[in-house]
Design a protein around this motif. Structure first.
Motif, PDB file in Angstrom:
ATOM      1  N   LEU A 158      -3.332  42.421  47.733  1.00  0.00           N
ATOM      2  CA  LEU A 158      -3.494  43.400  48.798  1.00  0.00           C
ATOM      3  C   LEU A 158      -4.382  44.568  48.350  1.00  0.00           C
ATOM      4  CD1 LEU A 158       0.147  43.492  50.209  1.00  0.00           C
ATOM      5  CD2 LEU A 158      -1.862  42.517  51.318  1.00  0.00           C
ATOM      6  N   THR A 159      -4.183  45.021  47.111  1.00  0.00           N
ATOM      7  CA  THR A 159      -5.006  46.118  46.598  1.00  0.00           C
ATOM      8  C   THR A 159      -6.462  45.695  46.459  1.00  0.00           C
ATOM      9  OG1 THR A 159      -3.092  46.943  45.366  1.00  0.00           O
ATOM     10  CG2 THR A 159      -5.245  47.803  44.740  1.00  0.00           C
ATOM     11  N   GLU A 160      -6.693  44.454  45.996  1.00  0.00           N
ATOM     12  CA  GLU A 160      -8.064  43.945  45.893  1.00  0.00           C
ATOM     13  C   GLU A 160      -8.724  43.894  47.257  1.00  0.00           C
ATOM     14  OE1 GLU A 160     -11.270  41.270  46.379  1.00  0.00           O
ATOM     15  OE2 GLU A 160      -9.254  40.796  47.095  1.00  0.00           O
ATOM     16  N   ALA A 161      -7.971  43.461  48.260  1.00  0.00           N
ATOM     17  CA  ALA A 161      -8.524  43.418  49.619  1.00  0.00           C
ATOM     18  C   ALA A 161      -8.861  44.822  50.117  1.00  0.00           C
ATOM     19  CB  ALA A 161      -7.527  42.737  50.555  1.00  0.00           C
ATOM     20  N   THR A 162      -8.018  45.794  49.780  1.00  0.00           N
ATOM     21  CA  THR A 162      -8.276  47.176  50.195  1.00  0.00           C
ATOM     22  C   THR A 162      -9.532  47.724  49.526  1.00  0.00           C
ATOM     23  OG1 THR A 162      -5.896  47.533  50.486  1.00  0.00           O
ATOM     24  CG2 THR A 162      -7.298  49.486  50.321  1.00  0.00           C
ATOM     25  N   LEU A 163      -9.670  47.501  48.221  1.00  0.00           N
ATOM     26  CA  LEU A 163     -10.859  47.980  47.507  1.00  0.00           C
ATOM     27  C   LEU A 163     -12.125  47.303  48.024  1.00  0.00           C
ATOM     28  CD1 LEU A 163      -9.489  48.106  43.838  1.00  0.00           C
ATOM     29  CD2 LEU A 163      -9.839  50.023  45.403  1.00  0.00           C
ATOM     30  N   ALA A 164     -12.027  45.996  48.310  1.00  0.00           N
ATOM     31  CA  ALA A 164     -13.196  45.300  48.857  1.00  0.00           C
ATOM     32  C   ALA A 164     -13.531  45.810  50.244  1.00  0.00           C
ATOM     33  CB  ALA A 164     -12.925  43.795  48.882  1.00  0.00           C
ATOM     34  N   PHE A 165     -12.504  46.094  51.047  1.00  0.00           N
ATOM     35  CA  PHE A 165     -12.736  46.619  52.391  1.00  0.00           C
ATOM     36  C   PHE A 165     -13.405  47.988  52.337  1.00  0.00           C
ATOM     37  CE2 PHE A 165     -11.280  49.057  56.107  1.00  0.00           C
ATOM     38  CZ  PHE A 165     -11.799  48.266  57.126  1.00  0.00           C
ATOM     39  N   LEU A 201     -15.835  48.829  47.394  1.00  0.00           N
ATOM     40  CA  LEU A 201     -15.800  49.159  45.971  1.00  0.00           C
ATOM     41  C   LEU A 201     -15.792  47.926  45.083  1.00  0.00           C
ATOM     42  CD1 LEU A 201     -13.216  52.087  46.085  1.00  0.00           C
ATOM     43  CD2 LEU A 201     -15.710  52.238  45.988  1.00  0.00           C
ATOM     44  N   SER A 202     -15.919  46.733  45.651  1.00  0.00           N
ATOM     45  CA  SER A 202     -15.971  45.515  44.852  1.00  0.00           C
ATOM     46  C   SER A 202     -17.409  45.009  44.782  1.00  0.00           C
ATOM     47  CB  SER A 202     -15.070  44.439  45.463  1.00  0.00           C
ATOM     48  OG  SER A 202     -15.531  44.079  46.752  1.00  0.00           O
ATOM     49  N   ASP A 203     -17.604  43.901  44.104  1.00  0.00           N
ATOM     50  CA  ASP A 203     -18.933  43.325  43.952  1.00  0.00           C
ATOM     51  C   ASP A 203     -19.408  42.767  45.293  1.00  0.00           C
ATOM     52  OD1 ASP A 203     -21.249  42.108  43.196  1.00  0.00           O
ATOM     53  OD2 ASP A 203     -20.375  40.891  41.604  1.00  0.00           O
ATOM     54  N   PRO A 204     -20.505  43.308  45.854  1.00  0.00           N
ATOM     55  CA  PRO A 204     -20.963  42.823  47.168  1.00  0.00           C
ATOM     56  C   PRO A 204     -21.572  41.431  47.123  1.00  0.00           C
ATOM     57  CG  PRO A 204     -22.516  44.422  46.284  1.00  0.00           C
ATOM     58  CD  PRO A 204     -21.359  44.382  45.334  1.00  0.00           C
ATOM     59  N   THR A 205     -21.835  40.903  45.929  1.00  0.00           N
ATOM     60  CA  THR A 205     -22.474  39.586  45.832  1.00  0.00           C
ATOM     61  C   THR A 205     -21.465  38.435  45.841  1.00  0.00           C
ATOM     62  OG1 THR A 205     -22.451  39.657  43.401  1.00  0.00           O
ATOM     63  CG2 THR A 205     -24.367  40.594  44.523  1.00  0.00           C
ATOM     64  N   VAL A 206     -20.167  38.745  45.751  1.00  0.00           N
ATOM     65  CA  VAL A 206     -19.147  37.694  45.774  1.00  0.00           C
ATOM     66  C   VAL A 206     -18.400  37.754  47.095  1.00  0.00           C
ATOM     67  CG1 VAL A 206     -18.886  37.730  43.277  1.00  0.00           C
ATOM     68  CG2 VAL A 206     -17.402  39.149  44.677  1.00  0.00           C
ATOM     69  N   THR A 207     -17.837  36.641  47.483  1.00  0.00           N
ATOM     70  CA  THR A 207     -17.108  36.533  48.742  1.00  0.00           C
ATOM     71  C   THR A 207     -15.614  36.559  48.481  1.00  0.00           C
ATOM     72  OG1 THR A 207     -18.873  35.218  49.737  1.00  0.00           O
ATOM     73  CG2 THR A 207     -16.719  35.124  50.791  1.00  0.00           C
ATOM     74  N   SER A 208     -14.947  37.539  49.064  1.00  0.00           N
ATOM     75  CA  SER A 208     -13.489  37.623  48.989  1.00  0.00           C
ATOM     76  C   SER A 208     -12.970  37.932  50.385  1.00  0.00           C
ATOM     77  CB  SER A 208     -13.046  38.703  47.995  1.00  0.00           C
ATOM     78  OG  SER A 208     -13.392  39.995  48.460  1.00  0.00           O
ATOM     79  N   TRP A 209     -11.663  37.810  50.546  1.00  0.00           N
ATOM     80  CA  TRP A 209     -11.095  38.067  51.865  1.00  0.00           C
ATOM     81  C   TRP A 209     -11.252  39.525  52.267  1.00  0.00           C
ATOM     82  CZ3 TRP A 209      -6.161  34.938  50.337  1.00  0.00           C
ATOM     83  CH2 TRP A 209      -6.457  33.574  50.435  1.00  0.00           C
ATOM     84  N   GLY A 210     -11.060  40.441  51.338  1.00  0.00           N
ATOM     85  CA  GLY A 210     -11.285  41.839  51.648  1.00  0.00           C
ATOM     86  C   GLY A 210     -12.746  42.126  51.955  1.00  0.00           C
ATOM     87  N   GLY A 211     -13.657  41.469  51.210  1.00  0.00           N
ATOM     88  CA  GLY A 211     -15.082  41.619  51.496  1.00  0.00           C
ATOM     89  C   GLY A 211     -15.453  41.084  52.862  1.00  0.00           C
ATOM     90  N   MET A 212     -14.790  40.013  53.303  1.00  0.00           N
ATOM     91  CA  MET A 212     -15.040  39.493  54.646  1.00  0.00           C
ATOM     92  C   MET A 212     -14.649  40.516  55.713  1.00  0.00           C
ATOM     93  SD  MET A 212     -13.791  35.516  54.288  1.00  0.00           S
ATOM     94  CE  MET A 212     -14.079  35.204  56.031  1.00  0.00           C
ATOM     95  N   LEU A 213     -13.542  41.195  55.501  1.00  0.00           N
ATOM     96  CA  LEU A 213     -13.136  42.234  56.451  1.00  0.00           C
ATOM     97  C   LEU A 213     -14.139  43.384  56.471  1.00  0.00           C
ATOM     98  CD1 LEU A 213      -9.289  42.372  55.731  1.00  0.00           C
ATOM     99  CD2 LEU A 213     -10.418  41.402  57.727  1.00  0.00           C
TER     100      LEU A 213
END
Length: 302
Positions: free
Chosen positions: A230-237, A240-252
């Motif tokens: 959940l925290t990883e999804a929040t940081l990606a949302f 603050l995560s790597d924009p070149t990788v695909t994650s569920w938070g990055g998708m949001l």
């Protein structure tokens, strides 16, 4: 057979471990919610491992996207497409790899730090334990998400930054629990006998204390993984995560930037959010089942 077992202590130890694992599995199977959680996790893990086979190796390509921007769900694209024309289902499958990896590694780092601090503080006591516990209390009262955001902001945006940011900010609860268990273990008579026979600090902590706190650590790990995801999804949302990788938070985050919220493109928003909720719930169910097995009194109360 008995003589052979006595003459081969390693074989006897392995037999006891197998018997212990068999007893654990028999007890775990009695918790239906734990079996449901474990089954979902195994299914999601298999899908993540077989992602290139399930959706193809070029599913993340922007230049060779098979569909149009933000197409609604159809027979060709069961979950629609993103703003680049890529299948949301393919993104969801590949995103599970990053989300699960970050959750597992961040939880491992958190538990490793918490276990080390808890055992050391519970064993040495005195002023050294007091200092460690005051540091732990400082991390405990600080908002975990705020600390993680601060670390992720000052460091390079990468998957390892997110793992470190989560791991070094969520260990205090584990440290507190492990320290309490360490104090209980070290009050037992066989610890005094080990000291009387010349056992040093490292021997007592690694051979006597650590094996006795591992069940607690295992239960705590399964509970932490869900919060780490959940925290990883929040940081990606928050970007603050790597924009070149695909994650569920990055998708949001991508869906928000593409205007999916205002446009009502629910197929871009709902799948990653539901996936995050399912994985978090699955780990929570597994954690509760493990905790009930390792603590029968808790299982009887529930």
């Amino acid at each position: 057979m008995t003589t052979q077992a006595v003459s081969n202590p390693r074989a006897l130890a392995r037999a006891r471990k197998r018997q212990s694992l068999a007893r654990f599995w028999r007890s775990y199977r009695s918790h239906k919610e734990g079996l449901w959680g474990l089954g979902l996790l195994v299914l999601i893990a298999l899908i993540a491992l077989l992602a290139p086979v399930v959706v193809g190796e070029d599913a993340l390509s922007v230049t060779d996207a098979p569909g149009g921007p933000l197409e609604s769900p159809s027979g060709e694209f069961p979950l629609g497409t993103d703003q680049f024309g890529r299948s949301v289902l393919a993104l969801l499958v590949y995103g599970s790899r990053i989300s699960l990896t970050v959750g597992l590694l961040a939880a491992f780092l958190c538990v490793a730090i918490g276990t080390l601090v808890g055992i050391v503080a519970g064993h040495y006591r005195g002023w050294f334990s007091t200092v460690l516990m005051r540091i732990t209390d400082w991390f405990l009262v600080m908002p975990t998400l705020v600390l993680a955001i601060a670390l992720a902001t000052v460091m390079d945006r990468s998957m390892w930054t997110v793992i470190i940011a989560i791991g070094v900010t969520t260990w205090p609860t584990t440290a507190r629990l492990v320290r309490a268990q360490t104090l209980a273990v070290e009050s037992r008579p066989y610890i005094e006998r080990a000291r009387a026979l010349g056992g040093g600090h490292s021997h007592i902590m690694t051979r006597h204390v650590l094996p006795n706190v591992m069940p607690l650590v295992l239960a705590q790990t399964t509970m932490i993984i869900s919060s780490a995801i959940l925290t990883e999804a929040t940081l990606a949302f928050l970007g603050l995560s790597d924009p070149t990788v695909t994650s569920w938070g990055g998708m949001l985050q991508d869906a928000r930037e593409a205007g999916a919220v205002s446009a009502g493109d629910w197929w871009y928003l709902a799948p990653p959010g539901i996936a995050i909720a399912i994985v978090a719930l699955s780990f929570t169910l597994c954690g509760r089942a493990v905790e009930a097995v390792l603590n029968p009194k808790l299982g009887a109360r529930s």
